[in-house]
Design a protein around this motif. Structure first.
Motif, short mmCIF file in Angstrom:
data_model
loop_
_atom_site.label_atom_id
_atom_site.label_comp_id
_atom_site.label_asym_id
_atom_site.label_seq_id
_atom_site.Cartn_x
_atom_site.Cartn_y
_atom_site.Cartn_z
N TYR A 251 -7.76 -3.19 6.44
CA TYR A 251 -7.88 -2.53 5.14
C TYR A 251 -7.60 -3.53 4.01
CZ TYR A 251 -6.61 0.52 1.23
OH TYR A 251 -6.52 1.12 0.01
N THR A 252 -6.54 -4.33 4.18
CA THR A 252 -6.19 -5.34 3.18
C THR A 252 -7.23 -6.45 3.10
OG1 THR A 252 -3.85 -4.88 3.63
CG2 THR A 252 -4.34 -6.88 2.38
N VAL A 253 -7.75 -6.86 4.27
CA VAL A 253 -8.82 -7.86 4.29
C VAL A 253 -10.03 -7.33 3.51
CG1 VAL A 253 -10.52 -9.01 5.75
CG2 VAL A 253 -8.12 -8.98 6.42
N GLY A 254 -10.34 -6.05 3.73
CA GLY A 254 -11.45 -5.43 3.01
C GLY A 254 -11.24 -5.46 1.50
N VAL B 86 0.84 -1.21 0.00
CA VAL B 86 0.00 0.00 0.00
C VAL B 86 0.87 1.25 0.00
CG1 VAL B 86 -1.78 1.28 1.26
CG2 VAL B 86 -1.87 -1.22 1.17
N ALA B 87 1.92 1.25 0.83
CA ALA B 87 2.81 2.41 0.92
C ALA B 87 3.52 2.68 -0.40
CB ALA B 87 3.84 2.18 2.03
N VAL B 88 3.96 1.61 -1.09
CA VAL B 88 4.65 1.77 -2.37
C VAL B 88 3.72 2.40 -3.41
CG1 VAL B 88 5.62 0.50 -4.33
CG2 VAL B 88 6.31 -0.08 -2.00
N LYS B 89 2.48 1.93 -3.46
CA LYS B 89 1.53 2.49 -4.43
C LYS B 89 1.21 3.94 -4.09
CE LYS B 89 -0.33 -2.00 -5.30
NZ LYS B 89 -0.88 -2.95 -4.37
N ASP C 92 -0.73 12.84 -7.45
CA ASP C 92 -2.04 12.43 -6.94
C ASP C 92 -1.92 12.24 -5.43
OD1 ASP C 92 -4.62 11.63 -6.76
OD2 ASP C 92 -4.46 9.91 -8.09
N VAL C 93 -2.22 13.29 -4.70
CA VAL C 93 -1.95 13.31 -3.26
C VAL C 93 -3.05 12.62 -2.46
CG1 VAL C 93 -1.55 14.81 -1.26
CG2 VAL C 93 -0.67 15.46 -3.52
N PHE C 94 -4.27 12.94 -2.77
CA PHE C 94 -5.37 12.50 -1.91
C PHE C 94 -5.96 11.16 -2.39
CE2 PHE C 94 -5.30 17.18 -1.60
CZ PHE C 94 -4.94 17.26 -0.26
N THR C 95 -5.18 10.11 -2.18
CA THR C 95 -5.66 8.75 -2.47
C THR C 95 -5.75 7.99 -1.15
OG1 THR C 95 -3.49 7.75 -2.73
CG2 THR C 95 -4.45 8.81 -4.67
N GLU C 96 -6.52 6.88 -1.17
CA GLU C 96 -6.64 6.10 0.06
C GLU C 96 -5.32 5.44 0.45
OE1 GLU C 96 -8.11 3.17 -3.07
OE2 GLU C 96 -7.68 5.29 -2.84
N PHE C 97 -4.44 5.23 -0.54
CA PHE C 97 -3.13 4.64 -0.24
C PHE C 97 -2.32 5.58 0.63
CE2 PHE C 97 -4.29 3.30 -4.61
CZ PHE C 97 -4.61 1.99 -4.31
N VAL C 98 -2.28 6.86 0.20
CA VAL C 98 -1.54 7.87 0.96
C VAL C 98 -2.17 8.06 2.34
CG1 VAL C 98 -0.88 10.30 1.02
CG2 VAL C 98 -0.74 9.03 -1.13
N LEU C 99 -3.50 8.13 2.39
CA LEU C 99 -4.19 8.35 3.66
C LEU C 99 -3.89 7.22 4.65
CD1 LEU C 99 -7.74 9.63 2.62
CD2 LEU C 99 -5.69 10.94 3.14
N MET C 100 -4.00 5.98 4.18
CA MET C 100 -3.77 4.83 5.05
C MET C 100 -2.32 4.75 5.52
SD MET C 100 -6.34 3.08 5.94
CE MET C 100 -8.08 3.08 5.57
N THR C 101 -1.39 5.06 4.62
CA THR C 101 0.04 5.02 4.98
C THR C 101 0.36 6.07 6.04
OG1 THR C 101 0.58 4.25 2.75
CG2 THR C 101 2.38 5.11 4.07
#
Length: 660
Positions: free
Chosen positions: A135-138, A92-95, A104-113
């Motif tokens: 989050y990954t299970v979801g 998730v952090a890499v993406k 692209d700043v405001f993505t769920e990947f950035v938020l979760m990281t």
């Protein structure tokens, strides 16, 4: 959830329902491909990172609570939870980093990281791991749900035949369907799929048409009749004469329409996508404010305490539940419709069909079978043996079902008759010359137009009538009856139950139209209409206040009205290519009762979508307020994000189990 973002943000077609052939613009260049690999991983490999992180998280929590004080602390504890975090957090952090570099700043990947690393910063290691783990299970759960929703479409794609057995140089050989030309002869063995549309050369066979129509009952097709690609030959080896190239076949057209259906977004989907672009940055700014603003107003301000509240706020802000459950709901609706033999060309039509309050229908081929039989023949100045073969020869040049009925009745009596100067007069009939004589065959309006006196008696006949004149003198007439489809009455009753008004338009004379309308209980019926008159009638109906019109038709002359209506519905099984291409919804089984089914599926889809919107907004709002006030922990945040997303997904897949 990655694919949630992907579904909401990849290339979207804008399709205005009021302008059927309006431009479709791709926005894929402006969107970002937030792809994921979970769906591509096979079996246990997809779940291995989750299993490792889960076991290490449980072991860490046990160690925190039951090992001797001082043993599981400091760097040992940090390293343990960091290792537990990496299997689910690193991808998730890499993406997130890649998208951040792209701007692209405001993505769920950035938020979760940010949220989970922040949790590590304030010492809440178990919560940081738990947020990323759930989050990954979801994501995995969501992948399974999307795959289930697409299963009907995938099953349809699987019916594409890979080879065709074509007659070449005295032998049959297997080639790709793309290589077969119109006019070639192909062989289809029992149990094989028909690879291309063709005309039956053999005496006949039985076919499974479920893949094309959703109808499980086998269909018997005889010599000379049309066999469609995708049908399965059930009885014996048959030969077909190919009538369409593979890319022009009914199967290829259906596949294209189903694949394109997922790109035409409903207004609700478009709104959620636009909303998430505004909503997420605002919540991020609020999170920053929650961290820093209290410094100026709170006496005992502790940075880590307010940072923790801000991190909770960030986790809750992820719009996963909205951006996955809504497209998934529409996926499910399109899938449920295709299983019922109904093709929606886009989720926008699933929405629009729920607003329809007026159904306008063609008669022939829509409410009736379009299979005409000659009932009665009456002669005047000439014996029928003289004028009937000439009328049949004229009608043999027409594709209208009425003309085919006359040709079938006349049989081989038309052999050797040559028709010159053939002219088709739209909405009236045919005109031509045979052996120097002018022959007219059509309705009473044609006779009036050509100044042939017919008298008033013909207007009282309730069956379809074809009047024949030779050299402007009345020769005789034929009455031809069409049969009403078995479920037409059921269709009208179903519309009335939903408080939808029904109107029938037809080129047949008013007496015939009134008779059918009376049998079926249709509210309004208009006959004696030319194609342009049908357009005028629909235009008049559309001008009525708060009227949303759906037109149902099957013929080439219905294409303009299908395009004009708010929702165009084509009878796809026997309908013309022009009608199917112009329509927004296609009923593959040719059953008018499916009109009500299509509306029910649209309403069920809309209901589920709005339930999910209410659930997501309601829970997020409550937990956001609690998080800002310090009354919610990361665990509540996980429920507000992943938990609500899972509940929304479970609700969305319900439509696939519903019976309509």
């Amino acid at each position: 959830m990655k694919s949630a973002w992907h579904v909401a943000h990849t290339g979207e077609h804008k399709h205005d329902h009021k302008e059927k052939e309006a431009k479709h613009t791709h926005e894929g260049a402006e969107e970002h491909d937030h792809e994921h690999e979970h769906g591509e991983a096979s079996g246990w490999k997809a779940y291995l990172p989750v299993i490792i992180s889960f076991l290490m998280l449980i072991a860490g929590i046990v160690a925190d609570n039951y090992l001797k004080p001082g043993f599981f602390t400091g760097y040992i504890r940090l390293i343990w939870y960091s290792v537990a975090y990496l299997p689910v957090g690193w991808p998730v952090a890499v993406k997130g980093l890649k998208l951040l570099i792209k701007g692209d700043v405001f993505t769920e990947f950035v938020l979760m990281t940010i949220a989970t690393l922040g949790a590590f910063y304030v010492g809440e290691y178990p919560e940081g791991v738990a947020v990323m783990l759930f989050y990954t299970v979801g994501e995995l759960f969501q992948d399974a749900a999307v795959n289930r929703a697409k299963r009907s479409i995938k099953a349809l794609l699987d019916i594409r035949p890979e080879t065709a057995t074509v007659w070449e140089n005295g032998n049959y050989k297997e080639v790709s369907p793309d290589e077969v030309k119109v006019g070639d002869t192909i062989q289809v063995k029992a149990g094989e799929k028909v690879p291309l549309d063709g005309e039956m050369l053999s005496e006949g066979s039985s076919f499974n048409t479920a893949a094309l129509t959703g109808e499980s009952k086998p269909s018997a097709i005889s010599k000379g009749e049309t066999v469609l690609a995708g049908m399965i030959n059930q009885e014996k080896v048959i030969e077909l004469k190919v009538t369409k190239l593979f890319n022009d076949s009914s199967l290829a057209r259906i596949l294209t329409m189903v694949q394109e259906a997922t790109t035409r977004k409903a207004k609700t989907e478009q709104f959620i996508r636009r909303f998430s672009r505004v909503y997420t940055p605002i919540v991020v700014l609020l999170a920053v404010a929650i961290t820093l603003v209290p410094y100026f107003f709170v006496q005992d301000y502790v940075f880590n305490q307010w940072l923790y509240r801000a991190l909770i706020f960030l986790v809750i802000s992820c719009p996963c539940a909205l951006v996955i459950s809504i497209p998934l709901g529409y996926f499910g609706g399109i899938g449920a419709a295709s299983r019922n033999g109904i093709l929606f060309k886009g989720s926008n039509y699933l929405d629009l069909i729920t607003k329809v309050n007026r159904i306008v229908m063609d008669k022939t081929g829509t409410l009736t079978k379009g299979v005409f039989k000659v009932q009665e023949i009456e002669s005047y100045d000439l014996p029928k043996e003289e004028w009937l073969p000439m009328a049949a020869a004229l009608e043999s040049k027409s594709t209208h079902p009425v003309g085919k009925a006359i040709v079938e009745y006349a049989g081989d009596k038309i052999n050797g008759i040559v028709v010159d100067d053939l002219e088709e007069i739209s909405g009236h009939g045919l005109k031509g010359k045979i052996s120097g004589k002018e022959v007219l065959a059509g309705n009473v309006k044609l006779m009036n137009k050509m100044n042939v006196p017919v008298g008033d008696g013909l207007n009282k006949i309730t069956d379809t009538i074809v009047v024949v004149a030779i050299d402007r003198k009345l020769a005789g007439y034929l009455t031809i009856a069409d049969e009403i489809k078995e479920d037409s009455k059921l269709a009208i009753d179903g519309l009335h139950e939903m408080k939808i008004q029904s109107t029938m338009l037809s080129g047949d004379k008013q007496a015939v139209v009134d008779n059918v309308a009376r049998q079926l209980g249709i509210d309004k019926a208009f006959g004696d209409l030319l194609p342009e008159n049908k357009v005028e009638k629909v235009e008049q109906i559309k001008k009525e206040p708060k009227t949303v019109v759906a037109f149902v038709g099957d013929g080439i002359n219905d294409a303009p009205v299908l395009a004009l209506s708010d929702v165009g519905i084509a009878m796809g099984g026997l309908g013309s290519d022009a009608a199917i291409e112009t329509a927004d919804v296609i009923i593959q089984t040719d059953q008018p009762s499916k009109i009500a089914t299509a509306i029910k599926i649209g309403k069920a889809t809309s209901k589920i979508v709005w339930q999910n919107i209410g659930l997501a907004f309601g829970v997020k709002l409550i937990v956001l307020i609690l998080g800002a006030g310090g009354l919610a922990t990361m665990w509540e945040a996980v429920f507000a994000d992943v938990g609500v997303a899972l509940l929304a997904i479970l609700n969305a897949v319900r439509i696939q189990k519903m019976k309509f």
